[in-house]
Design a protein around this motif. Structure first.
Motif, short mmCIF file in Angstrom:
data_model
loop_
_atom_site.label_atom_id
_atom_site.label_comp_id
_atom_site.label_asym_id
_atom_site.label_seq_id
_atom_site.Cartn_x
_atom_site.Cartn_y
_atom_site.Cartn_z
N SER A 62 -5.28 -3.04 19.69
CA SER A 62 -4.42 -2.56 18.93
C SER A 62 -4.69 -2.60 17.45
CB SER A 62 -2.79 -3.16 18.84
OG SER A 62 -2.36 -2.75 20.26
N PHE A 63 -5.37 -1.29 16.71
CA PHE A 63 -5.86 -1.51 15.47
C PHE A 63 -5.26 -0.59 14.45
CE2 PHE A 63 -9.42 -2.19 18.44
CZ PHE A 63 -9.83 -3.51 18.20
N ARG A 64 -5.44 -1.03 13.24
CA ARG A 64 -4.83 -0.47 12.01
C ARG A 64 -5.65 -0.18 10.91
NH1 ARG A 64 -0.74 -2.22 7.65
NH2 ARG A 64 0.73 -0.64 7.73
N VAL A 65 -6.11 0.96 10.67
CA VAL A 65 -6.60 1.14 9.43
C VAL A 65 -6.18 2.21 8.51
CG1 VAL A 65 -8.78 0.72 10.66
CG2 VAL A 65 -8.06 3.07 10.74
N GLY A 66 -6.56 2.15 7.27
CA GLY A 66 -6.06 2.96 6.06
C GLY A 66 -6.12 2.52 4.73
N VAL A 67 -5.46 3.29 3.93
CA VAL A 67 -5.35 2.92 2.23
C VAL A 67 -4.20 2.93 1.91
CG1 VAL A 67 -7.88 3.95 1.91
CG2 VAL A 67 -5.61 5.73 1.92
N ASP A 68 -4.02 2.24 0.76
CA ASP A 68 -2.78 2.19 -0.24
C ASP A 68 -2.95 2.29 -1.59
OD1 ASP A 68 -2.80 -0.29 -0.64
OD2 ASP A 68 -1.69 -0.88 1.00
N VAL A 69 -1.97 2.64 -2.30
CA VAL A 69 -2.07 2.99 -3.64
C VAL A 69 -0.70 2.15 -4.04
CG1 VAL A 69 -1.15 5.13 -3.60
CG2 VAL A 69 -2.49 4.47 -5.74
N ALA A 70 -0.99 1.54 -5.35
CA ALA A 70 0.26 0.72 -5.91
C ALA A 70 0.18 1.32 -7.24
CB ALA A 70 0.27 -0.51 -5.66
N LYS A 71 1.80 1.54 -7.92
CA LYS A 71 1.60 1.64 -9.20
C LYS A 71 2.70 0.86 -9.87
CE LYS A 71 2.22 4.12 -13.31
NZ LYS A 71 1.01 4.26 -14.12
N PRO A 72 2.01 0.04 -11.01
CA PRO A 72 3.12 -1.12 -11.71
C PRO A 72 4.12 -0.42 -12.15
CG PRO A 72 0.62 -1.52 -11.89
CD PRO A 72 0.88 -0.09 -11.27
N VAL A 73 5.24 -1.30 -11.85
CA VAL A 73 6.55 -1.05 -12.73
C VAL A 73 6.93 -1.65 -14.05
CG1 VAL A 73 8.93 -0.82 -12.60
CG2 VAL A 73 7.62 -0.16 -10.57
N ASP A 74 6.47 -3.23 -13.61
CA ASP A 74 6.28 -4.05 -14.91
C ASP A 74 5.20 -4.97 -14.58
OD1 ASP A 74 7.25 -5.96 -13.03
OD2 ASP A 74 9.27 -5.49 -13.82
N THR A 75 5.31 -6.40 -15.10
CA THR A 75 4.24 -7.29 -14.79
C THR A 75 4.14 -7.81 -13.38
OG1 THR A 75 5.56 -8.93 -15.96
CG2 THR A 75 4.27 -7.78 -17.37
N GLN A 76 5.28 -7.69 -13.00
CA GLN A 76 5.30 -8.29 -11.58
C GLN A 76 5.59 -7.43 -10.52
OE1 GLN A 76 7.88 -11.87 -12.41
NE2 GLN A 76 6.31 -12.78 -11.30
N TRP A 77 6.17 -6.23 -10.60
CA TRP A 77 6.75 -5.25 -9.66
C TRP A 77 5.94 -4.14 -9.67
CZ3 TRP A 77 10.56 -6.48 -6.17
CH2 TRP A 77 11.45 -7.46 -6.12
N ALA A 78 5.85 -3.51 -8.47
CA ALA A 78 5.04 -2.09 -8.31
C ALA A 78 5.62 -1.53 -7.12
CB ALA A 78 3.72 -2.56 -8.10
#
Length: 252
Positions: A62-78
């Motif tokens: 059972s495998f999992r491959v992919g990408v993700d992208v994150a956009k910050p909202v403030d200094t700690q949250w995204a």
């Protein structure tokens, strides 16, 4: 034609602004590619009384491959979004007592409650899109939680019943012996009844001890069962529950 030309002209005039907004939006975004190995099962929430014991649980690819992208909202949250290809599999043998089933033995179809040995194999190839809120505990550790939607590309749910008996139609129906040889055991295949669209919750943690390379742990729990809502042969809804240990590389 004039209306189309006007719309095209408006779009052309807006392009510099849209490009600037896109570039500004992507300035502080991060992009990670991920790969992992998953362990789990498609199971009811809580073991039903008709399953009296698990005889074997075999490791499966059972495998999992992919990408993700994150956009910050403030200094700690995204906020992050991803795209993954997942292969969720299971190979398990259980003992049942009074478990409702449909099966075939040769050309004969049988339906009722089965007591005996069941060997079950499940395989699901899915495309998954998670959306998560992430929290930076430190420069090395990130926590995330959210929801996901999955599209089933290919699914298989099949198995064998052996070493027992089925009471046709119900608990008081006629008793039919199911043997333990290829000629006397029964088989079942419910692949065509699997749900195409699935949804659930996901939580995870990233640990990045190096500047770009890190490790992750994830848990996904289905909200929707793996079968269509009108499928009643298997009495309990089965939910995909999988944990994944993986590695990731920060591209941006």
């Amino acid at each position: 034609m004039k209306k189309i030309a006007l719309n095209i002209l408006v779009l052309v005039m807006m392009m510099p602004s849209v490009r600037a907004m896109a570039e500004g939006f992507g300035v502080d975004m991060s992009l990670k590619t991920r790969a992992g190995y998953s362990i789990g099962a498609s199971s009811p929430y809580g073991m039903p009384a008709a399953i009296v014991g698990i005889e074997a649980f075999r490791m499966t690819p059972s495998f999992r491959v992919g990408v993700d992208v994150a956009k910050p909202v403030d200094t700690q949250w995204a906020v992050s979004m991803g795209f993954f290809v997942e292969n969720k599999t299971m190979d398990v043998s259980v003992r049942t007592k009074g478990y409702h089933m449909e099966m075939r033995r040769g050309a004969e179809g049988l339906e009722g409650v089965f007591t005996g040995h069941v060997s079950q194999q499940i395989s699901m190839l899915v495309l998954t899109l998670p959306v998560c809120a992430t929290f930076s505990v430190s420069t090395e550790v990130n926590l995330r939680a959210g929801v996901y939607g999955s599209l089933l590309m290919n699914g298989k749910f099949s198995g064998t019943a052996s070493d027992g008996y089925i009471r046709r139609g119900g608990p008081t129906g006629p008793k039919i012996i199911i043997g333990d040889t290829p000629e006397t055991q029964a088989t079942y295949d419910f692949s065509d009844d699997m749900r195409k669209l699935q949804a659930g919750a996901t939580v995870g943690v990233d640990w990045m001890p190096w500047s770009r390379l890190g490790f992750s742990l994830d848990l996904t729990v289905g909200f929707t069962g793996i079968f269509k809502s009108d499928f009643k042969t298997v009495e309990q809804a089965l939910y995909p529950i999988y944990g994944t240990i993986g590695v990731f590389y920060k591209i941006l």
